[in-house]
Design a protein around this motif. Sequence first.
Motif, PDB file in Angstrom:
ATOM      1  N   VAL A 138     -14.914  23.367   2.138  1.00  0.00           N
ATOM      2  CA  VAL A 138     -14.873  21.530   2.578  1.00  0.00           C
ATOM      3  C   VAL A 138     -16.386  21.541   3.953  1.00  0.00           C
ATOM      4  O   VAL A 138     -16.518  20.495   4.087  1.00  0.00           O
ATOM      5  CB  VAL A 138     -13.668  20.949   3.343  1.00  0.00           C
TER       6      VAL A 138
ATOM      7  N   GLY B  10     -19.033  20.809   3.196  1.00  0.00           N
ATOM      8  CA  GLY B  10     -19.828  19.582   2.133  1.00  0.00           C
ATOM      9  C   GLY B  10     -19.407  19.442   0.580  1.00  0.00           C
ATOM     10  O   GLY B  10     -20.097  18.800   0.185  1.00  0.00           O
TER      11      GLY B  10
ATOM     12  N   PRO C 222     -18.364  19.697  -2.512  1.00  0.00           N
ATOM     13  CA  PRO C 222     -17.643  19.088  -3.732  1.00  0.00           C
ATOM     14  C   PRO C 222     -16.537  19.855  -4.437  1.00  0.00           C
ATOM     15  O   PRO C 222     -16.714  20.805  -5.051  1.00  0.00           O
ATOM     16  CB  PRO C 222     -18.709  17.761  -4.190  1.00  0.00           C
TER      17      PRO C 222
ATOM     18  N   LEU D 287      -6.722  20.692  -0.868  1.00  0.00           N
ATOM     19  CA  LEU D 287      -8.224  20.306  -0.662  1.00  0.00           C
ATOM     20  C   LEU D 287      -8.147  19.231   0.548  1.00  0.00           C
ATOM     21  O   LEU D 287      -8.918  19.108   1.802  1.00  0.00           O
ATOM     22  CB  LEU D 287      -8.844  19.337  -1.659  1.00  0.00           C
ATOM     23  N   HIS D 288      -6.916  18.376   0.596  1.00  0.00           N
ATOM     24  CA  HIS D 288      -6.836  17.483   1.917  1.00  0.00           C
ATOM     25  C   HIS D 288      -6.360  17.805   2.959  1.00  0.00           C
ATOM     26  O   HIS D 288      -6.993  17.346   4.051  1.00  0.00           O
ATOM     27  CB  HIS D 288      -5.423  16.877   1.025  1.00  0.00           C
TER      28      HIS D 288
ATOM     29  N   ALA E   3     -10.932  16.910   3.146  1.00  0.00           N
ATOM     30  CA  ALA E   3     -11.270  16.186   1.465  1.00  0.00           C
ATOM     31  C   ALA E   3     -10.746  15.312   1.077  1.00  0.00           C
ATOM     32  O   ALA E   3      -9.523  15.401   1.165  1.00  0.00           O
ATOM     33  CB  ALA E   3     -11.050  17.442   0.860  1.00  0.00           C
TER      34      ALA E   3
ATOM     35  N   GLU F 183     -12.370  13.163  -1.183  1.00  0.00           N
ATOM     36  CA  GLU F 183     -12.699  12.868  -2.806  1.00  0.00           C
ATOM     37  C   GLU F 183     -12.854  14.252  -3.401  1.00  0.00           C
ATOM     38  O   GLU F 183     -12.909  15.333  -3.516  1.00  0.00           O
ATOM     39  CB  GLU F 183     -14.474  12.384  -1.642  1.00  0.00           C
TER      40      GLU F 183
END
Length: 276
Positions: A222, A225, A227, A251-252, A256, A258
Motif C-alpha cells: 500500500v 501505491g 493496486p 487494506l483500509h 488504501a 480503492e
Amino acid sequence: MTRFLPVPDYHMHTPRCNHAKGTIDEYAQAAVDAGLTEIGMSDHSPMPNGFDKAWRMDESELDSFLEELEAAQQKFKGKLLIKAALEVDYYEGAEAYIQYLAAYYDWDYLMGSVHFIGDWGFDNPDEVSQFEHCDIEQAYIDYFRLVELSAASGLFDSIGHPDLIKKFGHRAPTGSVAVLEAENKMLQAVKQADVALEISSAGLRKPVKEIYPHVGMVERAVALGIPFVYGSDAHAPAEVGHAMQTCLQLLHQFGAVEVACFHKRQRKMFSFVEQV
Ligand SMILES: [Zn+2]
Ligand SMILES: [Zn+2]
C-alpha cells in the motif's frame, strides 16, 4: 461511520480444473445472493506439455468454458457483471504459451500465479511432505523470485495470492533478511510493471489461517501505491465473497481506499469506502 462497499471477487474456479464444484450460473447466483455486483471467473488455465495436467482445464475445454461464461453473462445482465479471466500458472519457459492464451480471447484480465518451484507443486496437499526435507528459507526466496519474474514478465494484470508458499503453515526463520529482501524485490517488480496484487481470503481456509499476503506485505505494498484486487479463490459457490470485509479492513488499515477492476485488460480504480 465507515462502511465498505462490496467489491468484485476476481478469483473463482469451475469443475474443469478437476478440484472445484459448481456451474458458472451457480457461482453467479451465489455472488448476487451475497450482494456482489461483479465477479471474475478465473479457472486454472491450460498449460503446455502436460504441466500439472490433473489440476487444470485442458486446452480443449477453453471453448466450452467461454460458451458457458458468455451464456451466464447474458443471463445475469443488469444484475451482475461476469468478467472473463484465467488464473495462469507462471514458470520460466511458459511465456510463449501464455502469450498464446492471451491472444485466444478478449479477456478482461489474466491473473498470474506461482504454484510450482521447479517441479515441486508446493501448494499441493500430496506434495506437502517435501517441506520436511527442504530448506524452508530458500523455498521462500525461490518462491518470491518466481513471483517477481511473473510480474516483470508483463504478461499479467494481477498476481494471485502473493505469498502462497505459507499455505500449510511452514514459516521462514523469523526476521530472515534474505526473505525480506526477496519480498521487497518482488514488490518493486510489481510496482515497476504496474500490476495489481490480489488480497485473498483463501489462506483463512487453509492451515496457515491467514490472509494472502501477510500483514507486513500489505502495509509495504500500500505504501508503494500498488493496486489491489480482492479474491476469494472460491472452489465452490458458497465460498464466493468469503471474508471480503476482513480483507478490505486490512487494506483500509494501511490507508488504501480503492481496489481495482478490469475490463478488457484495462484497469480502473474505485473506492470501496462509504461514509454513512
Ligand atoms: Zn485451484
Ligand atoms: Zn492459485
